[in-house]
Design an enzyme around this catalytic site. Sequence first.
Site, PDB file in Angstrom:
ATOM      1  N   GLU A   1       0.821  -1.208   0.000  1.00 54.83           N
ATOM      2  CA  GLU A   1       0.000   0.000   0.000  1.00 54.83           C
ATOM      3  C   GLU A   1       0.859   1.263   0.000  1.00 54.83           C
ATOM      4  O   GLU A   1       2.058   1.223   0.236  1.00 54.83           O
ATOM      5  CB  GLU A   1      -0.935  -0.004   1.215  1.00 54.83           C
ATOM      6  N   TYR A   2       0.210   2.394  -0.274  1.00 57.32           N
ATOM      7  CA  TYR A   2       0.870   3.698  -0.325  1.00 57.32           C
ATOM      8  C   TYR A   2       2.032   3.685  -1.324  1.00 57.32           C
ATOM      9  O   TYR A   2       3.143   4.125  -1.038  1.00 57.32           O
ATOM     10  CB  TYR A   2       1.352   4.133   1.064  1.00 57.32           C
TER      11      TYR A   2
ATOM     12  N   MET B   1     -10.239  -3.841  -0.901  1.00 53.15           N
ATOM     13  CA  MET B   1     -10.388  -3.404   0.494  1.00 53.15           C
ATOM     14  C   MET B   1     -11.520  -2.371   0.618  1.00 53.15           C
ATOM     15  O   MET B   1     -11.285  -1.184   0.843  1.00 53.15           O
ATOM     16  CB  MET B   1      -9.054  -2.868   1.014  1.00 53.15           C
TER      17      MET B   1
ATOM     18  N   TYR C   1     -13.485  -0.998   2.641  1.00 54.81           N
ATOM     19  CA  TYR C   1     -13.779  -0.564   4.004  1.00 54.81           C
ATOM     20  C   TYR C   1     -12.913   0.642   4.334  1.00 54.81           C
ATOM     21  O   TYR C   1     -12.071   1.046   3.529  1.00 54.81           O
ATOM     22  CB  TYR C   1     -13.543  -1.687   5.019  1.00 54.81           C
TER      23      TYR C   1
END
Length: 376
Positions: free
Chosen positions: A165-166, A228, A230
């Site tokens: 991620e990121y 993802m 959420y």
Amino acid sequence: MRIFVVSKGDSLYSIARKFGVSPTELSYINALSDPNRLTIGQTLVIPGGASPQGQIEVNGYAYPNISDTVLSEALPYMTFLCPFSWHIDAAGGITPIDDKRMISRAYETATAPMLTLTNIGTSGGFSSDIAHAIFTDDAVQATLIENILAALRSRGYYGVNLNIEYVYPFDREGYNAFLARLSETLHPKGYYLTSAIAPKTSDDQYGLLYTAHDYEAHGRYCDRVIIMTYEWGYTYSAPQAVSPVDRMRKVLDYAVTKIPSGKILLGFSNYGYNWTLPWQQGRAASVISNTAAMNLAAANFAQIKFNEQAQAPFFNYTDPSGVRHEVWFEDARSVKARLQLVSEYDLAGISYWTINYLNRAGFAVLESMYGVEKII
């Protein structure tokens, strides 16, 4: 299985008598901390009468500190287990976790354990620089892949789950090339490859969370893709649903145009948040399990309301110090609404974040709607 919404005057005993079940069983499946105290708007799962619509795959992320009791109750409902997580470093090394107990228990229940890799750095957050180092250096990638293969062999993992991620937007093509390389290495050896990606609604959605997650590439190279869906409501957001169904739909409307629907695992939030009011930017909400949220509402005689657009429950209460709170969480109604998306979009299944919190009622809803596929 039925979902009953508590009204004024209902008691556990009157509800149990109405449906011909024992109060003890009703209390157990709904994990009531005080069976003598219910609140208006609270949902109770009434066992019996299950009619599954077919089989789906279920993935569950879990931290190594998960209790034996919670793990034992969750694993029968899991296709995959992702112990969270081994950390990649900028040189291609990977730092292991204490996962042997989890792997052993997974195989005992025919659950496929997946080596979960993240670019979490020493500071505890996802590192864009670690991802950049991996995606721009062939030698570092070769080292990482050799370390991955060694971990797969030594631990007995079924495959790899990438949770990177990121990622810098300019590393998008580098990430895609790494996916291709890893796929070409793992698949001939019989290993599975899955990935977790951010909830996008268009290909050109810009930002550190989104741009480098190329839906088409993940769908091409991975066996399963976890979206993802959420954290719309999150630690530092204003009070709102964690996984609003209306926003999940927008993500899926886009996702199925880029990823074969039979490869998609829909991200499933297994928790809620408790915000203090009035909400202030920068003030953190606290995570709360769905079961604890339901019991907190009952303990404070707080009426649980249901947001129809988000398909999510929430309530307000005042704590002993006089501070007002707002809590959003998941109940049997919201679980059912999210599970219905699986059949509506013809998805492979769902992915829990995380199974560390036991949600017995949620599993009962799952079991009433679908059988869980076991692949080992």
